[in-house]
Design a protein around this motif. Structure first.
Motif, mmCIF file in Angstrom:
data_model
loop_
_atom_site.group_PDB
_atom_site.id
_atom_site.type_symbol
_atom_site.label_atom_id
_atom_site.label_comp_id
_atom_site.label_asym_id
_atom_site.label_seq_id
_atom_site.Cartn_x
_atom_site.Cartn_y
_atom_site.Cartn_z
ATOM 1 N N VAL A 90 52.486 -34.608 30.591
ATOM 2 C CA VAL A 90 53.179 -35.496 29.676
ATOM 3 C C VAL A 90 52.147 -36.285 28.875
ATOM 4 O O VAL A 90 51.110 -36.691 29.402
ATOM 5 N N ASN A 91 52.418 -36.471 27.590
ATOM 6 C CA ASN A 91 51.614 -37.330 26.720
ATOM 7 C C ASN A 91 52.465 -38.537 26.336
ATOM 8 O O ASN A 91 53.637 -38.390 25.967
ATOM 9 N N LYS A 92 51.872 -39.718 26.420
ATOM 10 C CA LYS A 92 52.617 -40.960 26.242
ATOM 11 C C LYS A 92 51.974 -41.849 25.184
ATOM 12 O O LYS A 92 50.755 -41.846 25.021
ATOM 13 N N ILE A 93 52.821 -42.637 24.523
ATOM 14 C CA ILE A 93 52.346 -43.670 23.600
ATOM 15 C C ILE A 93 53.021 -44.988 23.959
ATOM 16 O O ILE A 93 54.238 -45.031 24.186
ATOM 17 N N THR A 94 52.232 -46.048 24.011
ATOM 18 C CA THR A 94 52.770 -47.403 24.187
ATOM 19 C C THR A 94 52.230 -48.280 23.061
ATOM 20 O O THR A 94 51.022 -48.304 22.816
ATOM 21 N N TRP A 95 53.137 -48.960 22.373
ATOM 22 C CA TRP A 95 52.781 -49.885 21.282
ATOM 23 C C TRP A 95 53.373 -51.239 21.623
ATOM 24 O O TRP A 95 54.569 -51.338 21.951
ATOM 25 N N ARG A 96 52.558 -52.307 21.570
ATOM 26 C CA ARG A 96 53.118 -53.618 21.886
ATOM 27 C C ARG A 96 52.432 -54.737 21.117
ATOM 28 O O ARG A 96 51.269 -54.629 20.710
ATOM 29 N N THR A 97 53.211 -55.803 20.949
ATOM 30 C CA THR A 97 52.720 -57.078 20.458
ATOM 31 C C THR A 97 53.166 -58.132 21.470
ATOM 32 O O THR A 97 53.668 -57.797 22.556
ATOM 33 N N ARG A 98 53.022 -59.371 21.118
ATOM 34 C CA ARG A 98 53.386 -60.429 22.062
ATOM 35 C C ARG A 98 54.869 -60.429 22.396
ATOM 36 O O ARG A 98 55.273 -60.780 23.498
ATOM 37 N N ASN A 99 55.723 -59.993 21.450
ATOM 38 C CA ASN A 99 57.167 -60.154 21.632
ATOM 39 C C ASN A 99 57.960 -58.853 21.711
ATOM 40 O O ASN A 99 59.189 -58.907 21.850
ATOM 41 N N ALA A 100 57.309 -57.710 21.623
ATOM 42 C CA ALA A 100 58.047 -56.443 21.648
ATOM 43 C C ALA A 100 57.143 -55.314 22.132
ATOM 44 O O ALA A 100 55.929 -55.330 21.903
ATOM 45 N N GLN A 101 57.760 -54.325 22.776
ATOM 46 C CA GLN A 101 57.025 -53.117 23.183
ATOM 47 C C GLN A 101 57.911 -51.899 22.980
ATOM 48 O O GLN A 101 59.111 -51.932 23.251
ATOM 49 N N LEU A 102 57.299 -50.819 22.499
ATOM 50 C CA LEU A 102 57.964 -49.528 22.366
ATOM 51 C C LEU A 102 57.080 -48.489 23.030
ATOM 52 O O LEU A 102 55.881 -48.408 22.746
ATOM 53 N N SER A 103 57.662 -47.690 23.921
ATOM 54 C CA SER A 103 56.869 -46.711 24.664
ATOM 55 C C SER A 103 57.694 -45.452 24.892
ATOM 56 O O SER A 103 58.921 -45.531 25.065
ATOM 57 N N SER A 104 57.023 -44.298 24.902
ATOM 58 C CA SER A 104 57.762 -43.047 25.085
ATOM 59 C C SER A 104 56.861 -41.924 25.565
ATOM 60 O O SER A 104 55.637 -41.977 25.439
ATOM 61 N N ALA A 105 57.510 -40.898 26.107
ATOM 62 C CA ALA A 105 56.870 -39.621 26.417
ATOM 63 C C ALA A 105 57.121 -38.714 25.224
ATOM 64 O O ALA A 105 58.258 -38.281 24.992
ATOM 65 N N GLY A 147 56.663 -63.220 15.772
ATOM 66 C CA GLY A 147 55.666 -64.203 16.166
ATOM 67 C C GLY A 147 54.298 -63.820 15.666
ATOM 68 O O GLY A 147 54.057 -63.717 14.469
ATOM 69 N N GLN A 148 53.386 -63.526 16.587
ATOM 70 C CA GLN A 148 52.008 -63.224 16.210
ATOM 71 C C GLN A 148 51.815 -61.773 15.799
ATOM 72 O O GLN A 148 50.714 -61.365 15.462
ATOM 73 N N GLY A 149 52.878 -60.971 15.867
ATOM 74 C CA GLY A 149 52.728 -59.571 15.489
ATOM 75 C C GLY A 149 52.842 -59.397 13.986
ATOM 76 O O GLY A 149 51.957 -59.733 13.226
ATOM 77 N N THR A 150 54.004 -58.912 13.512
ATOM 78 C CA THR A 150 54.175 -58.669 12.078
ATOM 79 C C THR A 150 54.341 -59.971 11.306
ATOM 80 O O THR A 150 54.083 -60.026 10.105
ATOM 81 N N GLY A 151 54.803 -61.008 11.991
ATOM 82 C CA GLY A 151 55.002 -62.286 11.326
ATOM 83 C C GLY A 151 56.299 -62.371 10.547
ATOM 84 O O GLY A 151 56.562 -63.370 9.871
ATOM 85 N N ASP A 152 57.142 -61.336 10.606
ATOM 86 C CA ASP A 152 58.397 -61.338 9.871
ATOM 87 C C ASP A 152 59.451 -62.159 10.608
ATOM 88 O O ASP A 152 59.463 -62.239 11.829
#
Length: 657
Positions: A400-415, A560-565
């Motif tokens: 399996v190959n995985k990606i995890t993306w996160r900032t202070r207030n959100a995370q998205l992760s998948s196989a 918050g400190q991520g995209t700032g939107d």
């Protein structure tokens, strides 16, 4: 502001720590005190005795106590040998190794009798129903066997008639093999929020208790890497990522996962539940193992966004060239731990092992019993067809190959691009997470089957999608199989998302999208065939989208400190992003994904395979090589799991990777 000290009375139980309090050492001391103040199970008994012994060593007056009745509950389980008795054995063997001097001679004899009468391997005589071969059971059994044999070298172990010295040697061989594979290729039960802590319990016991210094040091390095693996995918201590194995209640909420307690001890963040799971307890009372400082510093000044790419397990067809030949009977249990019992390259060896050890009584072999029993009577092609149409393919936990993306207030992760169109058992392939209960993921549910608890609506599922992720955006393409597996109901003709509306601070619907906000974290979700709110088979809230062919899109954002939107800006940005669906795919903004085409980002090919074992700003681990680099503000630390610390320059590291 970092709170540098914490005591047992200051721990906020059943709370989510998003900011660390205390240091590793002060949290450890606080947990020892908290556990020692409670009575009950084996783990708390050991924490209490450990605390009392330290008090005696410091000259403080203390009433030493030893709750034999609580321990006898675990001893009775070892004698009865129900499935998962190895979960108790790892604690009992630590009790004997670390606290024998507190025991009366009579009680010590009881403990030794329970351990020397236990069954540690599927090859040993016995008619119990213990499962030995999954990844967590494997390390728990062999580590307990090795330590028990070390402590009682001259005892005759009644299950086999062999001495403790013999069991020590066999246990060590199995431990070395377990480390050989995982130090190079990661874990089949990847990032399991149920079973990874049990794997940790087994390897920590070796790292702390092994009498052989070389093996103890190697197990310590393996433990360090496993802790780094967990940290790489943790969102403020929540293991909000894809899992090789899990259960519905553990993917619907992070409140019950043991990983989070361990993360809190290590880093001060996570869901702080009750004290007492084995891995956390062993870390608390360990006398010879302490996580390396480079591991404890992994979350310090973490960059945002943080992106981690990982690869776990292997492709069975490549096993021989990787040094683990599936045709070798010595590797059969290893492939069983990958769920590949009925794989064509493993089938003959599986049949021999099952027949030679009378294992047909196990329910997990029933789905492909007919095929395996007829190994010698049917051509391989016919056998393979029988297996590929049977539920035997569900447990596969191959590469399996995985990606995890996160900032202070959100995370998205998948196989990503994992076994598209195939069938699952206990897998959890994606998650967008904003908090312990504020999370979203999509599955193709399996029809309810009272005889088989997994797969179901929320783990495993019937048919896997093709998942493509780039940063905070994920596209999942579903093509549901026309027919079900043999002896299973027909596939359900819809897909659905776990969407706990009440756990979010705000939910909006606009232009076919559903948006959710929790604090400063945002999630957007839509589906090609439209969304409707329909309860699942147990009344849980879901977003359903009908049709066998469908495309789902998930996106997370950070105010918050991520995209700032702001949330308004996030919603506006998503609905204004160009979205075009095709028959079997979609283009959303610059991300293009389809069932069979090459995924692209802004016209450039997006790589979804052949990742490093771990590749992120804090940890670099080349797939297939037992060498790991930790990066921190204090400097770089290179660890060879087989031989120890290595001095390498940055140029060496770049060339090595």
């Amino acid at each position: 502001m970092l709170i540098s000290e914490i005591s047992a009375g200051e721990i906020r139980w059943n709370s989510w720590y998003q900011r660390p309090e205390g240091s590793y050492d002060t949290r450890r001391e606080a947990l020892i005190d908290a556990a020692a103040a409670k009575s009950g199970d084996l783990m708390r008994v050991m924490a209490r005795v450990f605390s009392e012994q330290r008090a005696e060593d410091s000259g403080q007056p203390v009433l030493t106590s030893f709750d034999e009745d609580s321990i006898r509950v675990a001893l009775d389980e070892l004698r009865a040998r129900p499935d998962c008795a190895d979960f108790r054995a790892c604690g009992v063997v630590r009790l004997l190794a670390q606290f024998a001097d507190v025991m009366s001679p009579e009680f010590r004899a009881e403990v030794e009798d329970a351990l020397s009468g236990f069954r540690y391997d599927a090859h040993d005589p016995g008619d119990d129903m213990m499962i030995f071969w999954t990844e967590n059971h494997d390390i728990l059994f062999c580590s307990s066997e090795y330590i028990a044999g070390s402590l009682m070298p001259d005892h005759v172990f009644s299950a086999t008639g062999q001495t403790g010295a013999w069991h020590k040697a066999r246990g060590r061989k199995r431990i070395e093999k377990w480390i050989d594979f995982r130090s190079r290729f990661g874990h089949a039960e990847w990032d399991s929020n149920v079973y990874f802590p049990l794997q940790l319990a087994g390897i920590i016991n070796v790292a702390d208790l092994a009498p052989d210094e070389e093996l103890r040091a190697r197990a310590a390095r393996m433990t360090d890497v496993m802790l780094a693996d967990m940290a790489s995918d943790s969102f403020h201590g929540l293991l909000a990522t894809s899992h090789g194995r899990s259960y519905p209640d553990r993917v619907q909420s992070h409140r019950g996962e043991s990983n989070s307690n361990i993360h809190w001890l290590l880093y001060g963040t996570g869901w702080r539940g009750g004290v007492g799971n084995a891995a956390e307890t062993f870390l608390m009372i360990a006398e010879n193992y302490r996580p390396h400082e480079a591991v404890l510093a992994l979350h310090d000044d973490e960059p945002e966004p943080f992106v981690s790419r990982e690869r776990h397990s292997i492709v069975v067809e490549k096993g021989a060239e990787l040094g683990f030949d599936p045709a070798d009977p010595e590797n059969t249990v290893l492939y069983w731990s990958l769920g590949a019992t009925a794989h064509p390259l493993v089938m003959d060896q599986s049949s021999a092992l099952i027949n030679n050890n009378r294992l047909w009584r196990y329910a997990e072999f029933k789905p492909f019993e007919a095929a395996l029993r007829l190994v010698d009577r049917f051509p391989a092609v016919l056998r393979n067809v029988m297996v590929n149409r049977s539920p035997a393919v569900r447990p596969y936990m191959t590469e399996v190959n995985k990606i995890t993306w996160r900032t202070r207030n959100a995370q998205l992760s998948s196989a990503v691009d994992y076994r598209k169109g195939e069938y699952g058992l206990q897998h959890h392939l994606m998650e967008a997470c904003l908090g312990p209960d504020a999370l979203v993921f999509v599955t193709h549910p399996a029809a309810k089957n009272e005889a088989l608890p997994e797969p179901n609506e929320w783990v495993g599922g019937h048919t896997f999608p093709r998942i493509v992720q780039d940063g905070p955006t994920l596209i999942a393409v579903f093509e549901i199989a026309r027919f079900g597996l043999l002896a299973e109901p027909a596939p359900l003709e819809y897909t659905h998302a776990w969407f706990p509306r009440d756990e979010f601070d705000e939910v909006r619907e606009q232009d076919g999208w559903v948006f959710a906000r929790k604090d400063d974290g945002f999630i957007a979700i839509t589906a090609k065939n439209g969304l409707s709110e329909v309860p699942d088979q147990d009344g849980h809230p879901t977003l359903r989208s009908d049709g066998k062919s469908n495309v789902w899109i998930l996106k997370v954002g950070d105010g918050g400190q991520g995209t700032g939107d702001s949330f308004d800006e996030f919603v506006s940005s998503v609905v204004s992003t160009p979205l075009e669906y095709s028959d079997q795919g979609a283009i959303f903004g610059g991300l293009s994904a389809s069932w069979s085409g090459i995924p692209t980002v802004e016209g450039e090919e997006l790589t979804l395979h052949d990742f490093g074992r771990i590749d992120n700003p804090r940890v670099l681990h080349k797939y297939g090589v037992p060498r790991v680099t930790f990066f921190s503000n204090e400097g770089d630390y290179v660890l060879d799991i087989d031989s120890g610390e290595v001095n390498m320059t940055r140029e060496d590291l770049d060339e090595d990777f």
